[in-house]
Design an enzyme around this catalytic site. Structure first.
Site, mmCIF file in Angstrom:
data_model
loop_
_atom_site.group_PDB
_atom_site.id
_atom_site.type_symbol
_atom_site.label_atom_id
_atom_site.label_comp_id
_atom_site.label_asym_id
_atom_site.label_seq_id
_atom_site.Cartn_x
_atom_site.Cartn_y
_atom_site.Cartn_z
ATOM 1 N N ASP A 18 0.828 -1.205 0.000
ATOM 2 C CA ASP A 18 0.000 0.000 0.000
ATOM 3 C C ASP A 18 0.864 1.258 0.000
ATOM 4 O OD1 ASP A 18 -2.244 1.539 -0.007
ATOM 5 O OD2 ASP A 18 -2.952 0.972 1.974
ATOM 6 N N HIS A 215 -7.752 -0.402 9.153
ATOM 7 C CA HIS A 215 -6.782 0.157 8.220
ATOM 8 C C HIS A 215 -7.119 1.631 8.046
ATOM 9 C CE1 HIS A 215 -4.274 -0.087 4.403
ATOM 10 N NE2 HIS A 215 -4.987 0.997 4.160
ATOM 11 N N CYS A 248 -4.136 5.151 -2.166
ATOM 12 C CA CYS A 248 -4.710 4.395 -3.274
ATOM 13 C C CYS A 248 -4.611 5.201 -4.563
ATOM 14 C CB CYS A 248 -6.176 4.063 -2.980
ATOM 15 S SG CYS A 248 -6.997 3.206 -4.332
ATOM 16 N N ASN A 257 -0.793 6.218 4.759
ATOM 17 C CA ASN A 257 -1.413 5.439 5.820
ATOM 18 C C ASN A 257 -0.959 5.944 7.185
ATOM 19 O OD1 ASN A 257 -1.157 3.846 3.339
ATOM 20 N ND2 ASN A 257 -2.105 2.213 4.499
#
Length: 320
Positions: A18, A215, A248, A257
């Site tokens: 990610d 998440h 994303c 994140n």
């Protein structure tokens, strides 16, 4: 009422997937392997998401995931997982030797079509096929667990608010299809603490705490606040990304994140055990910053842990 926290929390590191998938600079296979091997040496990470098996023309940073999985030095009991969006990706992931499959489906119909080119019901059909592919009898390999990440669980950049009951119905459908667990993902950082606490409490009653992960993204600065809200609601599994990288590529405005080392530092300060070596994480984040050639958003790598002490400056003589 005091904050309720568990004695131990399990951390999943998603930076190699990610985190790197949105970076403008594509790392070499050797550098990705080195990153994963460094993370593997930082203690009791529950999982490391080491790559994804998606179309290389859409996510070119992950085009070499099969080579990465073959080259990493595995350190049990850490599980090395791969993200897939359909059964073709799952076949490639199984061939590469993943310990676990992470299947992504959105709670927003618009986002799911944007992300994987399918409706939600079509994605659930793909999930059933993937669970069958990974089931016992796939000789000579053992069964591979399939976890489902429900993206846009706290809001969609296209549709706005996503009803909690829709997220819970999707989680229930995933578990009924054979998923080992579900992860509620705040894909573009739209979550806020009271919303998180309520949804986590409901999802924990549905899935059970061991089968529930969280998440969070720090897009609007609420990442660690949302971690605290989820902890208070009973969650014990959290994704983090080394250095705070990530986002994303199919979500407008997406940024990094929750930073793994910042989250671990906070948990340790609160007396919550993770089994992770914080200094190793910080060293890895600094190494990655040099590799990517840009400042990373992690805070502990800048300020150091709260235990850091500085010498008292010598008092200068007054001018008069």
């Amino acid at each position: 009422m005091p904050l309720r926290v568990p004695a131990r929390v399990h951390i999943v590191e998603v930076g190699p997937r990610d985190g790197l998938q949105i970076e403008p600079r594509t790392l070499s296979t050797a550098d990705k392997v080195a990153l994963i091997d460094r993370l593997s040496g930082c203690g009791a990470l529950e999982k490391i998401e080491a790559g994804s098996f998606v179309r290389p023309d859409l996510v070119p940073q992950m085009a070499d995931s099969q080579e990465v999985f073959r080259a990493i030095r595995r350190r049990p009991p850490i599980r090395y997982t791969g993200l897939v969006g359909n059964s073709r990706g799952a076949e490639r992931a199984l061939e590469a030797g993943v310990d676990e499959i992470d299947f992504s489906v959105a709670a927003s119909e618009t986002f799911n079509r944007r992300n994987v080119r399918k409706g939600i019901d079509e994605s659930l059909e793909e999930l059933r096929r993937i669970v069958a592919l990974a089931a016992p009898g796939r000789a000579p390999a053992p069964a591979v667990p399939v976890w489902v990440t429900i993206s846009t669980a706290f809001g969609c950049p296209y549709e706005g608010e996503v009803p909690a009951d829709r997220v819970l119905r999707l989680a229930e459908a995933a578990l009924e299809a054979g998923a080992a667990g579900v992860v509620l993902a705040d894909t573009t950082g739209m979550a806020y603490p009271t919303q998180v606490g309520e949804l986590v409490r409901q999802a924990a009653r549905l899935a059970g705490t061991p089968r529930l992960g969280l998440h969070f993204h720090n897009t609007r600065g609420a990442g660690l606040a949302n971690v605290l809200a989820a902890l208070d609601a009973g969650a014990v599994r959290f994704d983090g990304s080394i250095g705070g990288i990530g986002g994303c590529p199919f979500a407008p405005g997406a940024t990094g994140n929750v930073c793994t080392e910042d989250m671990v530092h906070m948990l340790h300060a609160m007396g919550v055990e993770t089994g992770i070596d914080l200094s190793c994480l910080v060293e890895t984040a600094r190494w990655l910053e040099g590799l990517l050639g840009r400042p990373l958003p992690g805070q502990v790598m800048r300020a150091g842990p709260r235990s850091r002490r500085y010498p008292v400056p010598e008092e200068r003589p007054r001018a008069c």
